[in-house]
Structures are given as structure tokens and as C-alpha cells.
Design a protein around this motif. Structure first.
Motif, PDB file in Angstrom:
ATOM      1  N   ARG A  43      52.515  48.931  42.403  1.00 16.51           N
ATOM      2  CA  ARG A  43      53.133  50.262  42.327  1.00 16.51           C
ATOM      3  C   ARG A  43      53.814  50.588  41.003  1.00 16.51           C
ATOM      4  O   ARG A  43      54.402  51.642  40.867  1.00 16.51           O
ATOM      5  CB  ARG A  43      54.136  50.394  43.469  1.00 16.51           C
ATOM      6  N   LYS A  76      46.578  53.076  33.552  1.00 17.10           N
ATOM      7  CA  LYS A  76      46.167  54.392  34.046  1.00 17.10           C
ATOM      8  C   LYS A  76      44.891  54.318  34.892  1.00 17.10           C
ATOM      9  O   LYS A  76      44.382  55.334  35.338  1.00 17.10           O
ATOM     10  CB  LYS A  76      45.952  55.321  32.861  1.00 17.10           C
ATOM     11  N   THR A  77      44.400  53.109  35.096  1.00 16.13           N
ATOM     12  CA  THR A  77      43.162  52.911  35.850  1.00 16.13           C
ATOM     13  C   THR A  77      43.495  52.611  37.306  1.00 16.13           C
ATOM     14  O   THR A  77      44.342  51.757  37.580  1.00 16.13           O
ATOM     15  CB  THR A  77      42.367  51.725  35.256  1.00 16.13           C
ATOM     16  N   PRO A  78      42.848  53.295  38.260  1.00 21.51           N
ATOM     17  CA  PRO A  78      43.090  52.980  39.671  1.00 21.51           C
ATOM     18  C   PRO A  78      42.810  51.499  39.951  1.00 21.51           C
ATOM     19  O   PRO A  78      41.886  50.909  39.365  1.00 21.51           O
ATOM     20  CB  PRO A  78      42.098  53.866  40.429  1.00 21.51           C
ATOM     21  N   GLU A  79      43.604  50.917  40.825  1.00 22.65           N
ATOM     22  CA  GLU A  79      43.504  49.485  41.117  1.00 22.65           C
ATOM     23  C   GLU A  79      42.085  49.075  41.507  1.00 22.65           C
ATOM     24  O   GLU A  79      41.609  48.016  41.101  1.00 22.65           O
ATOM     25  CB  GLU A  79      44.497  49.104  42.223  1.00 22.65           C
ATOM     26  N   ARG A  80      41.403  49.899  42.257  1.00 24.34           N
ATOM     27  CA  ARG A  80      40.057  49.550  42.732  1.00 24.34           C
ATOM     28  C   ARG A  80      39.055  49.401  41.587  1.00 24.34           C
ATOM     29  O   ARG A  80      38.039  48.739  41.718  1.00 24.34           O
ATOM     30  CB  ARG A  80      39.566  50.577  43.745  1.00 24.34           C
ATOM     31  N   ASP A  81      39.344  50.031  40.434  1.00 23.00           N
ATOM     32  CA  ASP A  81      38.427  50.000  39.292  1.00 23.00           C
ATOM     33  C   ASP A  81      38.851  49.036  38.189  1.00 23.00           C
ATOM     34  O   ASP A  81      38.124  48.852  37.215  1.00 23.00           O
ATOM     35  CB  ASP A  81      38.307  51.402  38.684  1.00 23.00           C
ATOM     36  N   ARG A  82      40.035  48.428  38.323  1.00 24.18           N
ATOM     37  CA  ARG A  82      40.606  47.646  37.216  1.00 24.18           C
ATOM     38  C   ARG A  82      39.755  46.472  36.766  1.00 24.18           C
ATOM     39  O   ARG A  82      39.641  46.209  35.578  1.00 24.18           O
ATOM     40  CB  ARG A  82      41.993  47.135  37.587  1.00 24.18           C
TER      41      ARG A  82
END
Length: 185
Positions: free
Chosen positions: A32, A162-168
């Protein structure tokens, strides 16, 4: 994410409480960001806010404690004489992928906080240690500097924040591969 509150065992539980707070902080900050309520960290660790503030009097103290833990892992890797700069960089990128928020303060190179400056200096020392040893430099070009590598790490960290967690994971892999092309021989 919240866990039940443990019975107060007093000073005997200090080390266990500190470890629980660090684990909770690492997980929550990663998920978060660094601006979460500190009360959430205490609840997740199963301790009271008094315990949190005894160990970490402010937000910066707990963030820096997590940095210390992460840097300690990197220093242990570098202490292995056979480890290479490529392995160190891979571990840094892995840490960034799971906890990109922790690399945000490292971009504040002008920081007046001596604790943060110390963490930055330790990171530079790790990078320099491997760069200075030709046999441990790995695939990184001979004229690459610790400053350039630190900049590349910071750029990737800022992007991952700035990248969503699912795409990191995919973005970290692709971004680091792109940056490595500039750093390799």
C-alpha cells in the motif's frame, strides 16, 4: 490482513515484537505504499501502538529499519567472494519488484537525514565493491560507474512505484533488461 492481538509479555517479547513489526511493515508498505497508518502496522503485527512507538518513534524510523534489513541481505550476498555484480543487481531488482515503495526514498540523494544518507552510501559501497573487481563485474561494462547503476535502479524503482502490483514482475523484468543494455559491454 489483521491478526489477533497477542498477550502482553512485557520486555521479554521485545525482540519478537520488533521482528513482527518489521515483517508487517514490509508487507504493508509493499502492498500500500509508505503513507499507510502506523496503527495498521501495529494491528497487523499483533501488538499495540505503544510497542510500535517504543521500537520505532516515527514513520522514518520503521522505513529505515526495513531498509537496513534489505541492505543487510544485499551485504550478505556481496560478502560471498564468488558473487558477481549481476547477482547483486538481480537481487536489487527482486527487492524492488516486491517492495518498490522502499526505493522511492533512495531517490532523495540530497537528503539531510544522515540515516538515509548512510543507507545510500552503503548501496554505493556494494555496487562499487563489485565494479572495482574485474572478475566480479560480470556483464557490466568496465567504464560503468556506481552512480550510473544507482540512477538506473532509481529510474526503475520510480517506474515500478506507479505500476500496478499485478504487472510489476513483467515490468521489472522488461525495464531492467532495457537498462542493462545500456550498462553492458
Amino acid at each position: 490482513m489483521s491478526s489477533p492481538r497477542r498477550a502482553n509479555r512485557g520486555p521479554a517479547a521485545a525482540a519478537e515484537n520488533r521482528a513482527a513489526l518489521l515483517a508487517a511493515a514490509k508487507a504493508i508498505f509493499s502492498e500500500r505504499g509508505l503513507d499507510v497508518p502506523l496503527s495498521l502496522i501495529a494491528r497487523t503485527a499483533g501488538v499495540g501502538q505503544g510497542s510500535l512507538y517504543r521500537h520505532f518513534p516515527n514513520r522514518e524510523a520503521i522505513i529505515l529499519a526495513v531498509f537496513e534489513e534489505n541492505i543487510g541481505q544485499l551485504e550478505a550476498l556481496v560478502a560471498d567472494a564468488d558473487s558477481t555484480l549481476d547477482e547483486l543487481l538481480s537481487e536489487i531488482v527482486d527487492q524492488m519488484t516486491t517492495a518498490s515503495a522502499f526505493f522511492e526514498p533512495l531517490q532523495l540523494v540530497d537528503s539531510a537525514d544522515p540515516r538515509l544518507v548512510g543507507v545510500i552510501e552503503r548501496m554505493f559501497a556494494l555496487l562499487s565493491d563489485k565494479l572495482d573487481d574485474e572478475s566480479r563485474r560480470g556483464s557490466i561494462r568496465a567504464d560503468a560507474t556506481a552512480q550510473e547503476i544507482f540512477l538506473a535502479i532509481g529510474m526503475l524503482g520510480a517506474f515500478l512505484n506507479k505500476t500496478p502490483e499485478r504487472d510489476r514482475v513483467a515490468v521489472a523484468r522488461d525495464g531492467w533488461a532495457l537498462l542493462l543494455r545500456a550498462l553492458r559491454s
